[in-house]
Design a protein around this motif. Structure first.
Motif, PDB file in Angstrom:
ATOM      1  N   MET A   1      -1.333  33.489  41.547  1.00  0.00           N
ATOM      2  CA  MET A   1      -0.922  34.715  40.927  1.00  0.00           C
ATOM      3  C   MET A   1      -2.137  35.460  40.386  1.00  0.00           C
ATOM      4  O   MET A   1      -2.217  36.667  40.528  1.00  0.00           O
ATOM      5  CB  MET A   1       0.063  34.411  39.803  1.00  0.00           C
TER       6      MET A   1
ATOM      7  N   LYS B   1       0.789  35.931  48.940  1.00  0.00           N
ATOM      8  CA  LYS B   1       0.788  36.557  47.612  1.00  0.00           C
ATOM      9  C   LYS B   1       1.866  37.639  47.511  1.00  0.00           C
ATOM     10  O   LYS B   1       2.555  37.732  46.494  1.00  0.00           O
ATOM     11  CB  LYS B   1      -0.584  37.152  47.293  1.00  0.00           C
TER      12      LYS B   1
ATOM     13  N   ASN C   1       5.131  37.256  44.893  1.00  0.00           N
ATOM     14  CA  ASN C   1       5.174  38.128  43.736  1.00  0.00           C
ATOM     15  C   ASN C   1       6.271  39.185  43.892  1.00  0.00           C
ATOM     16  O   ASN C   1       6.050  40.257  44.454  1.00  0.00           O
ATOM     17  CB  ASN C   1       3.810  38.788  43.533  1.00  0.00           C
TER      18      ASN C   1
END
Length: 175
Positions: free
Chosen positions: A1, A64, A68
């Protein structure tokens, strides 16, 4: 993150060049939008991303983006498959686009790194044509790396690119 936050911060603030947009790059990208595999539904920005499914950096970015959900709530990611010359990913890209659920197949191959036997796979001409359309638009963006991102923020007259000069600069080249 943390990696994604740092990457996006660098992309947004310093690593990306910012240029005033003309209609041409946006229109070109919209002309191939029907071939995009979309992640997210955010209205703050449209991010057009060109990835090679076998590229480790493209895979890292896709992981990613997939992880997210906040990014997906604020932006819409239009993912296009565009081959890096050094990787033999043409059949993989064709396979992803021809699958019953291209987003799911992209996720399986790029994020979960599942291997697929493509020895007997033969792409339809329409898929080959779609990949050619994407490649033509990609060439106008003068990209050399994957992933490549070009961002259009809502209500902004500028675009940002992850590398090189944006084709958005054309209006300045003639002066």
């Amino acid at each position: 993150m943390k990696f994604l936050s740092i990457f996006l911060l660098i992309f947004n603030l310093s690593a990306a060049d910012v240029f005033s947009i003309t209609q041409k790059p946006k229109e070109s990208l919209e002309s191939i939008a029907r071939h995009a595999i979309k992640f997210g539904s955010g209205k703050e920005s449209d991010i057009y991303v060109f990835v090679d499914p076998l590229c480790k950096y493209s895979r890292s970015l896709m992981k990613k983006i997939d992880e997210n959900k906040m990014l997906q709530l604020s932006s819409t990611y239009h993912i296009f498959l565009y081959r890096l010359p050094r990787l033999d990913s043409e059949k993989t890209m064709q396979y992803i686009y021809e699958s019953a659920d291209p987003k799911e197949t992209l996720t399986e191959i790029m994020i979960y790194e599942e291997e697929v036997d493509l020895s007997n796979f033969k792409a339809r001409q329409s898929t080959i044509d779609a990949l050619s359309e994407i490649a033509e638009v990609a060439k106008t963006l003068d990209m050399s790396q994957r992933p490549y991102m070009i961002t259009f923020e809502k209500n902004s007259k500028y675009c940002r690119v992850s590398e090189g000069e944006a084709s958005c600069l054309e209006e300045f080249d003639s002066h």
